[in-house]
Motif scaffolding. Structure first.
Motif, mmCIF file in Angstrom:
data_model
loop_
_atom_site.group_PDB
_atom_site.id
_atom_site.type_symbol
_atom_site.label_atom_id
_atom_site.label_comp_id
_atom_site.label_asym_id
_atom_site.label_seq_id
_atom_site.Cartn_x
_atom_site.Cartn_y
_atom_site.Cartn_z
ATOM 1 N N ASP A 75 46.144 44.517 47.935
ATOM 2 C CA ASP A 75 45.105 45.544 47.957
ATOM 3 C C ASP A 75 45.417 46.708 48.912
ATOM 4 O O ASP A 75 44.664 46.986 49.843
ATOM 5 C CB ASP A 75 43.749 44.884 48.261
ATOM 6 C CG ASP A 75 43.329 43.964 47.113
ATOM 7 O OD1 ASP A 75 42.658 44.432 46.196
ATOM 8 O OD2 ASP A 75 43.750 42.780 47.116
ATOM 9 N N HIS B 236 45.639 49.826 47.833
ATOM 10 C CA HIS B 236 44.665 50.846 47.421
ATOM 11 C C HIS B 236 45.020 52.263 47.852
ATOM 12 O O HIS B 236 44.196 52.975 48.444
ATOM 13 C CB HIS B 236 43.255 50.450 47.891
ATOM 14 C CG HIS B 236 42.647 49.377 47.035
ATOM 15 N ND1 HIS B 236 42.369 49.570 45.704
ATOM 16 C CD2 HIS B 236 42.311 48.085 47.308
ATOM 17 C CE1 HIS B 236 41.874 48.456 45.200
ATOM 18 N NE2 HIS B 236 41.845 47.521 46.140
ATOM 19 N N ASP C 293 46.649 45.612 43.100
ATOM 20 C CA ASP C 293 45.862 46.760 43.544
ATOM 21 C C ASP C 293 46.644 47.621 44.539
ATOM 22 O O ASP C 293 46.198 47.865 45.671
ATOM 23 C CB ASP C 293 44.491 46.345 44.102
ATOM 24 C CG ASP C 293 43.459 46.132 42.998
ATOM 25 O OD1 ASP C 293 43.826 46.242 41.812
ATOM 26 O OD2 ASP C 293 42.288 45.871 43.319
ATOM 27 N N HIS D 85 42.669 47.359 39.504
ATOM 28 C CA HIS D 85 42.766 48.812 39.657
ATOM 29 C C HIS D 85 44.086 49.360 39.114
ATOM 30 O O HIS D 85 44.128 50.472 38.593
ATOM 31 C CB HIS D 85 42.607 49.204 41.129
ATOM 32 C CG HIS D 85 41.181 49.136 41.601
ATOM 33 N ND1 HIS D 85 40.386 50.245 41.757
ATOM 34 C CD2 HIS D 85 40.402 48.068 41.912
ATOM 35 C CE1 HIS D 85 39.177 49.874 42.165
ATOM 36 N NE2 HIS D 85 39.174 48.557 42.272
ATOM 37 N N HIS E 246 46.384 38.323 41.311
ATOM 38 C CA HIS E 246 45.475 39.205 42.050
ATOM 39 C C HIS E 246 44.120 38.526 42.254
ATOM 40 O O HIS E 246 43.637 38.399 43.373
ATOM 41 C CB HIS E 246 45.303 40.520 41.283
ATOM 42 C CG HIS E 246 44.401 41.486 41.966
ATOM 43 N ND1 HIS E 246 44.675 42.007 43.206
ATOM 44 C CD2 HIS E 246 43.195 42.023 41.604
ATOM 45 C CE1 HIS E 246 43.692 42.817 43.574
ATOM 46 N NE2 HIS E 246 42.788 42.842 42.622
ATOM 47 N N HIS F 105 42.149 40.661 45.904
ATOM 48 C CA HIS F 105 40.982 41.061 45.108
ATOM 49 C C HIS F 105 39.671 41.159 45.886
ATOM 50 O O HIS F 105 38.980 42.156 45.798
ATOM 51 C CB HIS F 105 40.835 40.106 43.922
ATOM 52 C CG HIS F 105 39.999 40.602 42.789
ATOM 53 N ND1 HIS F 105 39.869 41.934 42.462
ATOM 54 C CD2 HIS F 105 39.246 39.928 41.861
ATOM 55 C CE1 HIS F 105 39.086 42.047 41.404
ATOM 56 N NE2 HIS F 105 38.691 40.851 41.026
ATOM 57 N N HIS G 261 39.367 41.164 49.189
ATOM 58 C CA HIS G 261 39.629 41.847 50.463
ATOM 59 C C HIS G 261 39.122 41.019 51.657
ATOM 60 O O HIS G 261 38.904 41.569 52.729
ATOM 61 C CB HIS G 261 39.021 43.257 50.514
ATOM 62 C CG HIS G 261 39.479 44.177 49.421
ATOM 63 N ND1 HIS G 261 39.397 45.541 49.516
ATOM 64 C CD2 HIS G 261 40.052 43.945 48.199
ATOM 65 C CE1 HIS G 261 39.867 46.107 48.416
ATOM 66 N NE2 HIS G 261 40.258 45.142 47.588
HETATM 67 ZN ZN ZN Z 1 41.165 45.548 45.561
#
Ligand code: ZN
Length: 234
Positions: free
Chosen positions: A8, A10, A36, A61, A113, A146, A148
């Protein structure tokens, strides 16, 4: 073998660069990302470029940003960030995201994920979903992202929430959530990553320049609640 495992990111290159520079001090054999790479943040292409040699599975994402999944279930701010990401990502990087598998199963490690049962979408948030998922992988350890929220789960011990510097031995079949590099949600706004070596996993947190990321997000008119969230870590 010494593995660096994180998730993640991001599109937060500032957090990713600090994590990678910390990891550069260790002799890491393999870098693993549980998906992600993009979504929410201002630097999707830079993050993908930095991770092209890592072992990576796709996140929701990553799939949404290239039109490989329906985003009608996303909340408005996530949708706005995905639309911004889609229009700012290069064609080459779209192809790279499209090539990511949803699950990698090795002899010792499984990577997904969300969850081994539903790799892209399922959130593992409670002990019921975790115990149900134990039969969906055969390796000793399954790494996920996923939510976090970093934790370690085994049927024997249950869910153990972890903080920076915590280590956990891996004697039983275990699900490990490695937290989030670029948008932590457990109340600690520092980037999260882990190192796996000799059947022990260690969790780390490191500070990065949150204000610099927030400034870049404002310049791109990304949703204010996503900008504020970075500082809160929630
Ligand atoms: Zn995420």
């Amino acid at each position: 073998m010494k593995y660096a495992i994180f998730s993640d990111v991001h599109s937060n290159i500032d957090a990713l660069e600090v994590v990678l520079s910390e990891l550069a001090k260790e002799k890491i054999d393999k870098y693993i990302c549980c998906g992600d790479i993009v979504g929410y943040g201002p630097n999707p292409n830079e993050c993908i470029d930095r991770l092209k040699n890592a072992i990576i599975v796709a996140g929701n994402h990553d799939r949404a940003a290239i039109g490989m999944m329906d985003i009608s279930q996303f909340n408005e701010r996530a949708k706005a960030a995905i639309q911004w990401t889609s229009s700012n990502i290069t064609e080459e990087n779209k192809s790279f995201l499209a090539s990511l598998p949803e699950k990698i199963e090795g002899e010792n490690l499984t990577l997904v994920h969300g969850s081994p049962r539903d790799p892209i979408n399922e959130y593992l948030l409670d002990m019921f979903s975790m115990s149900d998922n134990m039969e969906f992988f055969t390796s000793q350890i399954c790494f996920v992202g996923h939510s976090h929220h970093p934790f370690v789960y085994s049927n024997k011990v249950g869910i153990v929430k972890v903080q920076s510097g915590d280590t956990a031995p891996l004697a039983d079949k275990t699900i490990i959530n490695v937290g989030s590099v670029g948008q932590p949600r457990d109340g600690d706004n520092r980037a999260c990553y882990t190192i796996l070596e000799d059947d022990r996993i260690k969790f780390f947190r490191c500070e990065y320049d949150i204000e610099s990321v927030q400034e870049k997000m404002r310049q791109q008119n990304l949703p204010e609640s996503l900008i504020l969230r970075l500082a809160k870590g929630k």
